[in-house]
Design a protein around this motif. Sequence first.
Motif, mmCIF file in Angstrom:
data_model
loop_
_atom_site.group_PDB
_atom_site.id
_atom_site.type_symbol
_atom_site.label_atom_id
_atom_site.label_comp_id
_atom_site.label_asym_id
_atom_site.label_seq_id
_atom_site.Cartn_x
_atom_site.Cartn_y
_atom_site.Cartn_z
ATOM 1 N N ARG A 20 -2.720 23.442 18.413
ATOM 2 C CA ARG A 20 -3.402 24.612 17.828
ATOM 3 C C ARG A 20 -4.425 25.257 18.754
ATOM 4 O O ARG A 20 -4.997 26.274 18.401
ATOM 5 N N VAL A 21 -4.703 24.690 19.949
ATOM 6 C CA VAL A 21 -5.722 25.280 20.818
ATOM 7 C C VAL A 21 -5.253 25.523 22.251
ATOM 8 O O VAL A 21 -5.890 26.279 22.974
ATOM 9 N N SER A 22 -4.179 24.878 22.684
ATOM 10 C CA SER A 22 -3.749 25.029 24.077
ATOM 11 C C SER A 22 -2.670 26.105 24.153
ATOM 12 O O SER A 22 -1.562 25.931 23.624
ATOM 13 N N GLU A 23 -3.006 27.210 24.799
ATOM 14 C CA GLU A 23 -2.092 28.364 24.866
ATOM 15 C C GLU A 23 -1.043 28.103 25.947
ATOM 16 O O GLU A 23 -1.029 28.712 27.023
ATOM 17 N N THR A 24 -0.146 27.175 25.638
ATOM 18 C CA THR A 24 0.789 26.689 26.652
ATOM 19 C C THR A 24 1.773 27.756 27.113
ATOM 20 O O THR A 24 2.225 27.726 28.259
ATOM 21 N N ASN A 25 2.124 28.703 26.227
ATOM 22 C CA ASN A 25 3.048 29.763 26.662
ATOM 23 C C ASN A 25 2.397 30.632 27.730
ATOM 24 O O ASN A 25 3.009 30.929 28.758
ATOM 25 N N MET A 26 1.147 31.031 27.485
ATOM 26 C CA MET A 26 0.423 31.844 28.458
ATOM 27 C C MET A 26 0.227 31.061 29.758
ATOM 28 O O MET A 26 0.422 31.590 30.856
ATOM 29 N N LEU A 27 -0.136 29.783 29.640
ATOM 30 C CA LEU A 27 -0.385 28.971 30.835
ATOM 31 C C LEU A 27 0.899 28.750 31.633
ATOM 32 O O LEU A 27 0.892 28.749 32.870
ATOM 33 N N THR A 28 2.026 28.576 30.941
ATOM 34 C CA THR A 28 3.316 28.412 31.616
ATOM 35 C C THR A 28 3.715 29.696 32.334
ATOM 36 O O THR A 28 4.136 29.670 33.495
ATOM 37 N N GLU A 29 3.563 30.834 31.648
ATOM 38 C CA GLU A 29 3.900 32.113 32.289
ATOM 39 C C GLU A 29 3.043 32.341 33.519
ATOM 40 O O GLU A 29 3.513 32.849 34.539
ATOM 41 N N ARG A 30 1.764 31.950 33.427
ATOM 42 C CA ARG A 30 0.880 32.148 34.580
ATOM 43 C C ARG A 30 1.334 31.276 35.750
ATOM 44 O O ARG A 30 1.371 31.735 36.893
ATOM 45 N N SER A 212 2.085 14.795 38.933
ATOM 46 C CA SER A 212 1.493 16.129 39.040
ATOM 47 C C SER A 212 0.628 16.429 37.826
ATOM 48 O O SER A 212 0.942 16.001 36.706
ATOM 49 N N PRO A 213 -0.446 17.212 38.026
ATOM 50 C CA PRO A 213 -1.156 17.751 36.855
ATOM 51 C C PRO A 213 -0.212 18.610 36.028
ATOM 52 O O PRO A 213 0.850 19.024 36.500
ATOM 53 N N SER A 214 -0.615 18.887 34.788
ATOM 54 C CA SER A 214 0.147 19.788 33.921
ATOM 55 C C SER A 214 -0.186 21.234 34.262
ATOM 56 O O SER A 214 -1.291 21.539 34.707
ATOM 57 N N VAL A 215 0.768 22.132 34.021
ATOM 58 C CA VAL A 215 0.469 23.559 34.150
ATOM 59 C C VAL A 215 -0.323 24.049 32.937
ATOM 60 O O VAL A 215 -0.759 25.201 32.911
ATOM 61 N N ALA A 216 -0.510 23.186 31.926
ATOM 62 C CA ALA A 216 -1.251 23.562 30.715
ATOM 63 C C ALA A 216 -2.540 22.731 30.631
ATOM 64 O O ALA A 216 -3.378 22.817 31.499
ATOM 65 N N HIS A 217 -2.687 21.906 29.596
ATOM 66 C CA HIS A 217 -3.895 21.098 29.408
ATOM 67 C C HIS A 217 -3.786 19.777 30.185
ATOM 68 O O HIS A 217 -2.689 19.334 30.516
ATOM 69 N N GLN A 218 -4.926 19.143 30.458
ATOM 70 C CA GLN A 218 -4.963 17.876 31.197
ATOM 71 C C GLN A 218 -5.397 16.741 30.256
ATOM 72 O O GLN A 218 -5.933 16.990 29.173
ATOM 73 N N VAL A 219 -5.184 15.499 30.696
ATOM 74 C CA VAL A 219 -5.590 14.328 29.905
ATOM 75 C C VAL A 219 -6.889 13.777 30.491
ATOM 76 O O VAL A 219 -7.036 13.637 31.706
ATOM 77 N N GLU A 220 -7.836 13.466 29.605
ATOM 78 C CA GLU A 220 -9.128 12.929 30.031
ATOM 79 C C GLU A 220 -8.943 11.655 30.856
ATOM 80 O O GLU A 220 -8.121 10.797 30.508
ATOM 81 N N LEU A 221 -9.738 11.525 31.921
ATOM 82 C CA LEU A 221 -9.715 10.283 32.709
ATOM 83 C C LEU A 221 -10.559 9.230 32.005
ATOM 84 O O LEU A 221 -11.753 9.444 31.740
#
Length: 274
Positions: A20-30, A212-221
Amino acid sequence: MLICQLTDLHVRPIGAAANRVSETNMLTERAFRVVAGFTPQPDVVVITGDLTECGLPAEYENLAAMLRRALTMPVYVIPGNHDQRDTLRIQLAHLPGVTRDPQFVQYAVEDQPVRLIMLDTLVPGANHGELSAAQLEWLDRTLAAQPSKPTLVAMHHPPFATGIPHMDRIALLTTEAFRSVIARHRQVERIICGHHHRAIVGQCAHAIVSISPSVAHQVELTFDPDDTGAFNFEPPAFQLHTWHDRNGFVSHTVYTDRYPGPFPFLTDPYYAGA
Ligand SMILES: [Fe+2]
Ligand SMILES: [Fe+2]
Protein backbone atom coordinates in the motif's frame (compact mmCIF):
# COMPACT_ATOMS: atom_id res chain seq x y z
CA MET A 1 29.60 -8.11 -22.63
CA LEU A 2 27.31 -5.93 -20.53
CA ILE A 3 24.64 -7.69 -18.49
CA CYS A 4 22.05 -5.51 -16.74
CA GLN A 5 20.46 -7.14 -13.68
CA LEU A 6 17.17 -5.78 -12.42
CA THR A 7 15.50 -7.47 -9.48
CA ASP A 8 12.51 -7.45 -7.15
CA LEU A 9 10.25 -5.20 -9.19
CA HIS A 10 7.12 -6.27 -7.26
CA VAL A 11 4.91 -4.80 -10.02
CA ARG A 12 1.24 -4.24 -9.07
CA PRO A 13 -1.89 -3.74 -11.17
CA ILE A 14 -2.08 -0.24 -12.65
CA GLY A 15 -2.84 2.28 -9.88
CA ALA A 16 -1.94 -0.01 -6.95
CA ALA A 17 1.09 0.16 -4.64
CA ALA A 18 2.98 -2.73 -3.01
CA ASN A 19 2.23 -3.01 0.71
CA ARG A 20 0.00 0.00 0.00
CA VAL A 21 2.97 2.43 0.15
CA SER A 22 5.68 1.33 -2.31
CA GLU A 23 4.96 2.72 -5.77
CA THR A 24 6.62 -0.21 -7.48
CA ASN A 25 5.15 0.49 -10.93
CA MET A 26 6.60 4.00 -10.97
CA LEU A 27 9.92 2.76 -9.55
CA THR A 28 10.12 -0.05 -12.14
CA GLU A 29 9.37 2.33 -15.02
CA ARG A 30 12.05 4.69 -13.74
CA ALA A 31 14.62 1.87 -13.61
CA PHE A 32 13.67 0.83 -17.16
CA ARG A 33 14.16 4.44 -18.34
CA VAL A 34 17.63 4.59 -16.75
CA VAL A 35 18.56 1.31 -18.48
CA ALA A 36 17.16 2.53 -21.81
CA GLY A 37 19.19 5.74 -21.53
CA PHE A 38 22.46 4.11 -20.48
CA THR A 39 25.47 4.27 -22.81
CA PRO A 40 26.51 1.77 -24.00
CA GLN A 41 23.29 -0.20 -24.12
CA PRO A 42 23.41 -3.47 -22.13
CA ASP A 43 23.55 -6.54 -24.36
CA VAL A 44 20.90 -8.26 -22.25
CA VAL A 45 18.64 -7.54 -19.27
CA VAL A 46 18.24 -10.26 -16.65
CA ILE A 47 15.39 -9.90 -14.12
CA THR A 48 16.03 -12.13 -11.10
CA GLY A 49 12.54 -12.69 -9.73
CA ASP A 50 9.78 -11.09 -7.72
CA LEU A 51 8.69 -9.66 -11.05
CA THR A 52 5.30 -9.04 -9.45
CA GLU A 53 4.01 -8.58 -5.90
CA CYS A 54 1.19 -11.14 -5.94
CA GLY A 55 1.54 -13.08 -9.21
CA LEU A 56 -1.73 -11.66 -10.60
CA PRO A 57 -2.42 -11.74 -14.36
CA ALA A 58 -2.99 -7.94 -14.25
CA GLU A 59 0.45 -7.48 -12.70
CA TYR A 60 2.20 -9.49 -15.44
CA GLU A 61 0.19 -7.62 -18.10
CA ASN A 62 1.36 -4.35 -16.61
CA LEU A 63 4.99 -5.54 -16.53
CA ALA A 64 4.82 -6.80 -20.12
CA ALA A 65 3.49 -3.42 -21.27
CA MET A 66 6.24 -1.58 -19.37
CA LEU A 67 8.91 -3.81 -20.93
CA ARG A 68 7.48 -3.26 -24.42
CA ARG A 69 7.47 0.51 -23.95
CA ALA A 70 11.01 0.85 -22.57
CA LEU A 71 13.46 -1.92 -23.49
CA THR A 72 14.61 -3.13 -26.90
CA MET A 73 17.35 -5.62 -25.88
CA PRO A 74 16.62 -9.28 -24.99
CA VAL A 75 15.04 -9.63 -21.53
CA TYR A 76 15.47 -12.88 -19.59
CA VAL A 77 13.31 -13.50 -16.49
CA ILE A 78 13.05 -16.04 -13.69
CA PRO A 79 10.45 -16.23 -10.90
CA GLY A 80 10.82 -15.26 -7.24
CA ASN A 81 8.74 -16.24 -4.24
CA HIS A 82 6.20 -13.45 -4.95
CA ASP A 83 5.53 -14.82 -8.45
CA GLN A 84 3.05 -17.47 -9.57
CA ARG A 85 4.91 -19.78 -11.93
CA ASP A 86 1.93 -20.87 -14.02
CA THR A 87 0.62 -17.32 -14.44
CA LEU A 88 4.10 -16.07 -15.32
CA ARG A 89 4.49 -18.82 -17.94
CA ILE A 90 1.20 -17.78 -19.58
CA GLN A 91 1.49 -14.00 -19.33
CA LEU A 92 5.20 -13.74 -20.22
CA ALA A 93 5.34 -16.66 -22.71
CA HIS A 94 6.62 -14.23 -25.37
CA LEU A 95 9.88 -13.65 -23.46
CA PRO A 96 12.75 -15.95 -24.55
CA GLY A 97 13.20 -19.18 -22.59
CA VAL A 98 10.18 -18.80 -20.31
CA THR A 99 8.34 -21.89 -21.60
CA ARG A 100 11.35 -23.89 -22.84
CA ASP A 101 11.18 -26.32 -19.91
CA PRO A 102 7.79 -28.04 -19.60
CA GLN A 103 7.57 -27.44 -15.83
CA PHE A 104 10.01 -24.80 -14.55
CA VAL A 105 11.13 -21.39 -15.81
CA GLN A 106 14.69 -22.64 -16.29
CA TYR A 107 16.83 -22.31 -19.43
CA ALA A 108 20.27 -21.52 -20.81
CA VAL A 109 21.11 -18.52 -23.02
CA GLU A 110 23.70 -19.68 -25.54
CA ASP A 111 24.17 -16.87 -28.07
CA GLN A 112 26.31 -14.46 -26.00
CA PRO A 113 30.03 -14.40 -25.04
CA VAL A 114 28.96 -15.43 -21.52
CA ARG A 115 26.58 -18.33 -21.05
CA LEU A 116 23.59 -17.48 -18.86
CA ILE A 117 21.95 -20.22 -16.79
CA MET A 118 18.55 -19.14 -15.49
CA LEU A 119 17.31 -21.12 -12.47
CA ASP A 120 13.82 -21.41 -10.99
CA THR A 121 13.99 -21.63 -7.17
CA LEU A 122 10.30 -20.88 -6.55
CA VAL A 123 8.44 -23.16 -4.12
CA PRO A 124 4.69 -22.59 -4.61
CA GLY A 125 3.09 -21.20 -1.46
CA ALA A 126 6.42 -20.67 0.33
CA ASN A 127 8.90 -17.82 0.67
CA HIS A 128 12.09 -19.90 0.82
CA GLY A 129 13.73 -21.33 -2.28
CA GLU A 130 14.59 -24.87 -3.32
CA LEU A 131 16.07 -26.78 -6.24
CA SER A 132 14.75 -30.33 -6.59
CA ALA A 133 17.03 -33.29 -7.32
CA ALA A 134 15.78 -33.19 -10.92
CA GLN A 135 16.58 -29.48 -11.23
CA LEU A 136 20.07 -29.98 -9.79
CA GLU A 137 20.59 -32.83 -12.24
CA TRP A 138 19.48 -30.52 -15.09
CA LEU A 139 21.91 -27.85 -13.84
CA ASP A 140 24.79 -30.35 -13.63
CA ARG A 141 24.06 -31.71 -17.11
CA THR A 142 23.60 -28.24 -18.64
CA LEU A 143 26.87 -26.96 -17.16
CA ALA A 144 28.73 -30.09 -18.26
CA ALA A 145 27.68 -29.44 -21.88
CA GLN A 146 29.89 -26.29 -22.10
CA PRO A 147 32.75 -26.75 -19.60
CA SER A 148 35.03 -24.04 -20.97
CA LYS A 149 32.60 -21.20 -21.74
CA PRO A 150 32.44 -18.44 -19.08
CA THR A 151 29.11 -18.83 -17.31
CA LEU A 152 26.84 -16.73 -15.12
CA VAL A 153 24.10 -18.39 -13.05
CA ALA A 154 21.00 -16.31 -12.19
CA MET A 155 18.61 -17.31 -9.38
CA HIS A 156 16.21 -15.48 -7.06
CA HIS A 157 17.14 -17.04 -3.70
CA PRO A 158 20.80 -16.58 -2.60
CA PRO A 159 22.78 -19.78 -1.92
CA PHE A 160 24.63 -18.49 1.16
CA ALA A 161 23.83 -17.15 4.64
CA THR A 162 24.00 -13.36 4.67
CA GLY A 163 23.74 -12.82 8.44
CA ILE A 164 20.29 -11.18 8.12
CA PRO A 165 18.40 -13.83 10.14
CA HIS A 166 14.84 -13.32 8.88
CA MET A 167 16.05 -13.38 5.25
CA ASP A 168 18.42 -16.31 5.73
CA ARG A 169 15.44 -18.35 6.97
CA ILE A 170 13.81 -17.88 3.55
CA ALA A 171 16.92 -18.17 1.33
CA LEU A 172 17.80 -21.24 -0.79
CA LEU A 173 17.40 -24.26 1.48
CA THR A 174 19.15 -26.81 -0.75
CA THR A 175 22.45 -24.93 -0.49
CA GLU A 176 24.79 -27.89 0.14
CA ALA A 177 23.66 -29.85 -2.90
CA PHE A 178 23.73 -26.70 -5.06
CA ARG A 179 27.26 -25.85 -3.89
CA SER A 180 28.55 -29.31 -4.75
CA VAL A 181 27.19 -28.96 -8.32
CA ILE A 182 28.77 -25.51 -8.75
CA ALA A 183 32.09 -26.81 -7.35
CA ARG A 184 32.28 -29.31 -10.24
CA HIS A 185 32.06 -26.55 -12.87
CA ARG A 186 34.92 -24.06 -12.67
CA GLN A 187 33.55 -22.08 -15.62
CA VAL A 188 30.81 -20.63 -13.37
CA GLU A 189 32.42 -17.25 -12.72
CA ARG A 190 29.53 -15.40 -11.13
CA ILE A 191 26.16 -16.13 -9.50
CA ILE A 192 23.61 -13.30 -9.34
CA CYS A 193 20.57 -13.21 -7.05
CA GLY A 194 17.79 -11.00 -5.75
CA HIS A 195 15.32 -11.57 -2.90
CA HIS A 196 17.22 -9.74 -0.12
CA HIS A 197 16.61 -6.21 -1.53
CA ARG A 198 20.14 -5.13 -0.58
CA ALA A 199 23.62 -5.09 -2.17
CA ILE A 200 25.42 -8.11 -0.62
CA VAL A 201 28.45 -10.07 -1.84
CA GLY A 202 29.20 -13.66 -0.79
CA GLN A 203 30.61 -16.90 -2.15
CA CYS A 204 29.43 -20.33 -3.26
CA ALA A 205 32.22 -22.85 -3.91
CA HIS A 206 34.71 -20.92 -6.14
CA ALA A 207 32.11 -18.47 -7.50
CA ILE A 208 31.42 -14.95 -6.26
CA VAL A 209 27.72 -14.45 -5.48
CA SER A 210 26.27 -10.98 -5.88
CA ILE A 211 22.85 -9.92 -4.57
CA SER A 212 21.47 -6.79 -6.23
CA PRO A 213 19.42 -4.09 -4.51
CA SER A 214 15.77 -3.87 -5.57
CA VAL A 215 14.64 -1.32 -8.14
CA ALA A 216 11.81 -0.59 -5.65
CA HIS A 217 11.95 -0.75 -1.82
CA GLN A 218 14.90 -2.14 0.21
CA VAL A 219 15.03 -4.46 3.26
CA GLU A 220 16.30 -3.06 6.57
CA LEU A 221 19.78 -4.25 7.58
CA THR A 222 19.52 -6.19 10.84
CA PHE A 223 21.55 -8.94 12.51
CA ASP A 224 18.96 -9.40 15.29
CA PRO A 225 17.58 -12.97 15.27
CA ASP A 226 14.26 -11.78 16.74
CA ASP A 227 13.72 -9.11 14.09
CA THR A 228 10.96 -10.22 11.72
CA GLY A 229 11.98 -7.73 9.02
CA ALA A 230 10.78 -4.49 7.48
CA PHE A 231 11.38 -2.48 4.33
CA ASN A 232 12.52 1.09 3.74
CA PHE A 233 13.17 3.55 0.95
CA GLU A 234 16.93 3.47 0.79
CA PRO A 235 18.03 4.32 -2.77
CA PRO A 236 16.63 1.94 -5.40
CA ALA A 237 19.27 0.51 -7.70
CA PHE A 238 20.22 -2.20 -10.18
CA GLN A 239 23.52 -3.79 -11.17
CA LEU A 240 25.59 -3.84 -14.33
CA HIS A 241 27.82 -6.89 -14.65
CA THR A 242 30.57 -6.29 -17.21
CA TRP A 243 32.57 -9.21 -18.59
CA HIS A 244 35.80 -9.06 -20.59
CA ASP A 245 37.82 -12.08 -21.67
CA ARG A 246 40.98 -10.89 -19.87
CA ASN A 247 39.34 -9.39 -16.79
CA GLY A 248 36.33 -11.60 -16.08
CA PHE A 249 33.36 -10.08 -14.28
CA VAL A 250 33.22 -6.63 -12.69
CA SER A 251 29.92 -5.56 -11.10
CA HIS A 252 28.66 -1.98 -10.67
CA THR A 253 25.65 -0.70 -8.73
CA VAL A 254 23.58 1.96 -10.53
CA TYR A 255 21.16 4.16 -8.55
CA THR A 256 17.94 5.10 -10.31
CA ASP A 257 17.32 8.33 -8.33
CA ARG A 258 18.84 11.57 -9.55
CA TYR A 259 21.37 13.35 -7.36
CA PRO A 260 23.15 16.75 -7.62
CA GLY A 261 26.07 16.73 -10.06
CA PRO A 262 28.14 15.89 -12.00
CA PHE A 263 30.72 18.44 -10.78
CA PRO A 264 34.25 18.68 -12.25
CA PHE A 265 37.36 17.73 -10.24
CA LEU A 266 39.34 20.98 -9.88
CA THR A 267 42.84 21.10 -11.33
CA ASP A 268 43.58 24.84 -11.47
CA PRO A 269 46.84 25.96 -9.75
CA TYR A 270 45.03 28.23 -7.24
CA TYR A 271 42.77 25.48 -5.87
CA ALA A 272 44.95 24.40 -2.88
CA GLY A 273 45.15 27.90 -1.41
CA ALA A 274 41.69 29.06 -2.31
FE1 LIG B 1 11.47 -9.23 -3.34
FE1 LIG C 1 11.87 -12.64 -2.89
